[in-house]
Write a protein that holds these residues in place. Sequence first.
Motif: not given
Length: 469
Positions: A419-443
């Motif tokens: 996903g967009w969050a994962q290729v931008n480095g938000f995988r594993g033990d990283t900020s959930i808030e930033k993951r959601i931000e990137y996920d919403l941008y993708y959606i």
Amino acid sequence: MIKDNQRIFNNLHVVLDVLITAIAYLLSWWLKFRSGLLEYEWGLSSRTYFSALYVILPTYLLLYYFFDLYQSKRASGRKRELFNIIKANTVGLIGFMVVLYLINQAHFSRQVIIIFWFINICALTVERNVIRYLLRFFRKKGYNIKYVLLVGYSKSAEMYINRIRLNPQWGYQIRGILDDHVEAGTMYKGIKVLGTIANLEYILPQNKLDEIAITLSLSEYGQLEHIVDLCEKSGVHTKFIPDYSGIIPDKPYTEDIQGLPVINIRAVPLTNTFNIIAKRMVDIAAALFGIVLFSPIMLISVIAIKCTSRGPIIFKQERVGLHNRPFKLYKFRTMYLKEDLDENLENKAWTTKDDPRVTKVGRFLRRTSIDELPQFFNILFGQMSLVGPRPEQTAFVEKFKEEIPRYMIKHQVRPGLTGWAQVNGFRGDTSIEKRIEYDLYYIENWTMGFDIRIMFMTIFKGFINPNAY
């Protein structure tokens, strides 16, 4: 006057596009048949190639119009414009090839068409960037300026002022603000509150404004009809910048239901039936290809897991997917069985660095993302997509939906292997808030091209995960 200038500008733009497209096509013909750089066999006469311009030029102008290449430079960004130029020319290229196939014309050089595609994209991009640079230069000098008055002091008014100040090249100058609840003389970043909204009746007849931007706060929407009526009677262009940033944090979109305008809270392109079918077809093909391509790696992983620790090869875990429906996500098992662990270790949730629950083979599988490969079967079964927000465990979903605003929106699309969050480095033990931000941008910004971009990014930097423990 502004509308006349815009019309003249668009007409000049069309003339330039005709010249550039014609020159790009003729240059392509010259490179093929006259430059000596490419081998060829004479098939059709040069007159036949030149005659094709009678069809190419009007067709390409329609494509430029269809792909929004004649909208105001104030409203379009460079990346979006470049993407539209590529789309217009790619559709033209495909259409050209299809027509030649349908009329059974085998002697028309396909190389000329491909060279034309490349040269025309480059030439149009240069042309538009030169025009954009010239417009910005003159606007910074005080020419081609639009004078705007804001009606209503609100968060949207402040956001609008911030953007105008950061982008003087857009050519907007804000004259001031009218508001019933903020004292006259109040300043915000050099923009003054001039008085109450009632002053519109005296300001509009002076005919010194190009635009009115209605930026009322939510509590003042009752005045909207009267203000719009006043503005339209004066003939001044009016736009509405709604003050709903606290309610709708990302971009909304509108639709027309038999004349009734509807503002949707969120744009989700993957609710469109055609987009759903197209993405699903790509997912099925990619899943089958992935299973075949990675079958040797998966076989080696199976042997390594079986030989180094006891227990099942595949780990199944309940995750939340499309429309909040739970499904079993497949992974290669990377941990020891519960009965082989200390009781305190068994109760841990997140994996951490050097986590003793993870096997030696499992640590390698996690770091290289090989443990995720069985999810190609989840994709094949329709539970996941190749690209999308990563699915989360049911217990974490229940927790995060109460703690993180807009968290559940990610379940409006199928979860993804990457996903967009994962290729931008938000995988594993990283900020959930930033993951959601990137996920919403993708959606909200999904396109097939965006999926392809994420897949390429995954290939080059998405497999090795330093945050995977």
